[in-house]
Write an enzyme that holds these catalytic residues in place. Structure first.
Site, PDB file in Angstrom:
ATOM      1  N   ASN A  10      68.354  70.350  11.556  1.00 12.40           N
ATOM      2  CA  ASN A  10      68.299  69.276  10.500  1.00 12.40           C
ATOM      3  C   ASN A  10      66.787  69.578   9.880  1.00 12.40           C
ATOM      4  O   ASN A  10      65.658  69.502  10.405  1.00 12.40           O
ATOM      5  CB  ASN A  10      68.069  67.885  11.198  1.00 12.40           C
ATOM      6  CG  ASN A  10      67.736  66.674  10.491  1.00 12.40           C
ATOM      7  OD1 ASN A  10      67.792  66.867   9.369  1.00 12.40           O
ATOM      8  ND2 ASN A  10      67.569  65.606  10.991  1.00 12.40           N
ATOM      9  N   TRP A  11      66.859  69.914   8.684  1.00 13.20           N
ATOM     10  CA  TRP A  11      65.599  70.095   7.725  1.00 13.20           C
ATOM     11  C   TRP A  11      64.947  68.878   7.306  1.00 13.20           C
ATOM     12  O   TRP A  11      63.837  69.260   6.851  1.00 13.20           O
ATOM     13  CB  TRP A  11      65.832  71.118   6.678  1.00 13.20           C
ATOM     14  CG  TRP A  11      66.419  72.504   6.983  1.00 13.20           C
ATOM     15  CD1 TRP A  11      66.399  72.941   8.332  1.00 13.20           C
ATOM     16  CD2 TRP A  11      66.675  73.489   6.137  1.00 13.20           C
ATOM     17  NE1 TRP A  11      66.517  74.279   8.173  1.00 13.20           N
ATOM     18  CE2 TRP A  11      66.892  74.674   6.870  1.00 13.20           C
ATOM     19  CE3 TRP A  11      66.867  73.494   4.824  1.00 13.20           C
ATOM     20  CZ2 TRP A  11      67.178  75.877   6.060  1.00 13.20           C
ATOM     21  CZ3 TRP A  11      67.104  75.027   4.149  1.00 13.20           C
ATOM     22  CH2 TRP A  11      67.362  75.890   4.951  1.00 13.20           C
ATOM     23  N   LYS A  12      65.515  67.832   7.367  1.00 13.17           N
ATOM     24  CA  LYS A  12      64.758  66.564   6.988  1.00 13.17           C
ATOM     25  C   LYS A  12      64.464  66.738   5.612  1.00 13.17           C
ATOM     26  O   LYS A  12      64.985  67.400   4.877  1.00 13.17           O
ATOM     27  CB  LYS A  12      63.770  66.359   8.039  1.00 13.17           C
ATOM     28  CG  LYS A  12      64.310  66.267   9.477  1.00 13.17           C
ATOM     29  CD  LYS A  12      63.202  65.538  10.467  1.00 13.17           C
ATOM     30  CE  LYS A  12      63.986  65.398  11.875  1.00 13.17           C
ATOM     31  NZ  LYS A  12      63.087  64.934  12.618  1.00 13.17           N
ATOM     32  N   HIS A  93      70.956  58.938  12.037  1.00 11.69           N
ATOM     33  CA  HIS A  93      69.760  59.620  12.507  1.00 11.69           C
ATOM     34  C   HIS A  93      68.648  58.456  12.748  1.00 11.69           C
ATOM     35  O   HIS A  93      68.368  57.639  12.044  1.00 11.69           O
ATOM     36  CB  HIS A  93      69.241  60.618  11.559  1.00 11.69           C
ATOM     37  CG  HIS A  93      68.255  61.638  12.261  1.00 11.69           C
ATOM     38  ND1 HIS A  93      66.890  60.874  12.129  1.00 11.69           N
ATOM     39  CD2 HIS A  93      67.862  62.479  12.971  1.00 11.69           C
ATOM     40  CE1 HIS A  93      65.811  61.922  12.736  1.00 11.69           C
ATOM     41  NE2 HIS A  93      66.892  62.955  13.381  1.00 11.69           N
ATOM     42  N   GLU A  95      65.449  58.445  12.082  1.00 12.44           N
ATOM     43  CA  GLU A  95      64.553  58.328  10.828  1.00 12.44           C
ATOM     44  C   GLU A  95      65.239  57.235   9.771  1.00 12.44           C
ATOM     45  O   GLU A  95      64.906  56.213   9.339  1.00 12.44           O
ATOM     46  CB  GLU A  95      64.189  59.502  10.359  1.00 12.44           C
ATOM     47  CG  GLU A  95      63.162  60.070  10.952  1.00 12.44           C
ATOM     48  CD  GLU A  95      63.221  61.622  11.059  1.00 12.44           C
ATOM     49  OE1 GLU A  95      63.788  62.039  10.175  1.00 12.44           O
ATOM     50  OE2 GLU A  95      62.691  61.981  12.238  1.00 12.44           O
ATOM     51  N   GLU A 165      69.253  61.561  20.747  1.00 15.25           N
ATOM     52  CA  GLU A 165      67.847  62.137  20.280  1.00 15.25           C
ATOM     53  C   GLU A 165      67.084  60.992  20.632  1.00 15.25           C
ATOM     54  O   GLU A 165      67.050  59.970  19.974  1.00 15.25           O
ATOM     55  CB  GLU A 165      67.945  62.193  18.610  1.00 15.25           C
ATOM     56  CG  GLU A 165      68.872  63.298  18.206  1.00 15.25           C
ATOM     57  CD  GLU A 165      68.448  63.844  17.032  1.00 15.25           C
ATOM     58  OE1 GLU A 165      68.012  64.951  16.869  1.00 15.25           O
ATOM     59  OE2 GLU A 165      68.267  63.194  16.101  1.00 15.25           O
ATOM     60  N   GLY A 171      59.829  64.991  17.220  1.00 10.60           N
ATOM     61  CA  GLY A 171      58.774  65.656  16.609  1.00 10.60           C
ATOM     62  C   GLY A 171      57.334  65.157  16.946  1.00 10.60           C
ATOM     63  O   GLY A 171      56.256  65.083  16.525  1.00 10.60           O
ATOM     64  N   SER A 211      62.114  67.505  19.959  1.00 11.83           N
ATOM     65  CA  SER A 211      61.542  68.788  20.270  1.00 11.83           C
ATOM     66  C   SER A 211      62.123  69.947  20.906  1.00 11.83           C
ATOM     67  O   SER A 211      61.480  70.288  22.149  1.00 11.83           O
ATOM     68  CB  SER A 211      60.362  68.388  21.138  1.00 11.83           C
ATOM     69  OG  SER A 211      59.700  67.204  20.484  1.00 11.83           O
ATOM     70  N   GLY A 232      65.342  69.733  14.950  1.00  9.72           N
ATOM     71  CA  GLY A 232      64.143  69.564  13.612  1.00  9.72           C
ATOM     72  C   GLY A 232      63.260  70.724  13.452  1.00  9.72           C
ATOM     73  O   GLY A 232      63.517  71.749  12.793  1.00  9.72           O
ATOM     74  N   GLY A 233      61.968  70.462  13.799  1.00  6.83           N
ATOM     75  CA  GLY A 233      60.899  71.360  13.380  1.00  6.83           C
ATOM     76  C   GLY A 233      61.301  72.986  13.743  1.00  6.83           C
ATOM     77  O   GLY A 233      60.873  73.457  12.856  1.00  6.83           O
TER      78      GLY A 233
END
Ligand code: 13P
Length: 249
Positions: A10-12, A93, A95, A165, A171, A211, A232-233
């Site tokens: 997920n590149w956000k 998600h 966010e 999640e 993150g 993470s 993510g990251g």
């Protein structure tokens, strides 16, 4: 039937069109043999989907609106995503839930729309740190599943993947321990058995997110009820993501 291992990135809100195309070119040069899913920003969907046509990278979106069209300034419909080349969408998600205040009933509408359109959804759920500390994790997960999946038929569950999640792990570098994640996944499966039946609960893929890195994926995925990861990251750089995919095998 063994569940398929699924690794998704997920590149956000990261990567312009040109950065996305550079990424795909580099990632493809690493000869990763497994299929991977990438949820990219809207603007990158069409060019990325074209660039990934003969690869094992599947391009998807990070969100969508439940209505097919209308006066919803700034929103995007499932038809727009499909025509752009998206093959899946992330729904619910954390966010979206916490920063953009999406509630369970809105998330349910999106899941229903995607299901009606035979579109693959990654349905994200998870508790906050406060909820975990208050021993509310199970209650929160059950609620999110029950409300989010309301009126989704057993057959429509074929097009849904659940991503657990925990909000406190996203993150932050604080990964849930494999045991903690396994406990949540096994509980999610029990809830699905209650909402649907054992077969659906056993067949459905449940991914862990929060993470996940190349050096912790193997231990997470070795857990019985963890079928993959939503990353993510560590999905933002082709070298770390390809290493993560390799280490998951
Ligand atoms: P991180 O891997 O950066 O913690 O993000 C997880 C996530 O939100 C994936 O959807």
């Amino acid at each position: 039937m063994a569940r398929k291992r699924i690794i998704a990135g997920n590149w956000k809100m990261h990567s312009t069109i040109s950065q996305s195309l550079d990424y795909i070119q580099t990632f493809s040069s690493f000869d990763v043999s497994d299929k991977v899913y990438l949820a990219v920003p809207y603007t990158a969907i069409h060019p990325a989907a074209n660039a990934c046509k003969d690869t094992n990278i599947v391009i998807g979106a990070q969100n969508m609106h439940p209505e097919l069209k209308g006066a919803f300034t700034g929103e995007i419909s499932i038809g727009m995503l499909k025509e752009a080349g998206a093959q899946f969408v992330l729904i619910g998600h954390s966010e979206r839930r916490h920063v953009f205040k999406e509630d369970d009933s809105f998330i349910n509408k999106k899941l229903l729309r995607a299901a009606e359109e035979n579109f693959l959804s990654f349905f994200c759920i998870g508790e906050t740190e406060q909820q975990r500390e208050n021993n509310q994790t199970k209650e929160v997960l059950k609620n999110q599943l029950t409300l989010g999946l309301a009126n989704i038929s057993s057959k429509q569950m074929n097009n849904i993947i659940v991503a657990y999640e925990p909000v406190w792990a996203i993150g932050t570098g604080k990964t849930a321990t494999p045991e903690m994640a396994q406990e949540a996944h096994s509980y999610i499966r029990a809830c699905l058995a209650e909402l649907y039946d054992d077969t659906i609960a056993q067949q459905l893929s449940i991914l862990y997110g929060g993470s996940v890195k190349p050096d912790n994926i193997a231990e997470l995925i070795s857990q019985k009820d963890i079928d993959g990861a939503l990353v993510g990251g560590a999905s933002l750089k082709p070298d770390s993501f390809s290493q993560l995919v390799k280490n998951s095998g």
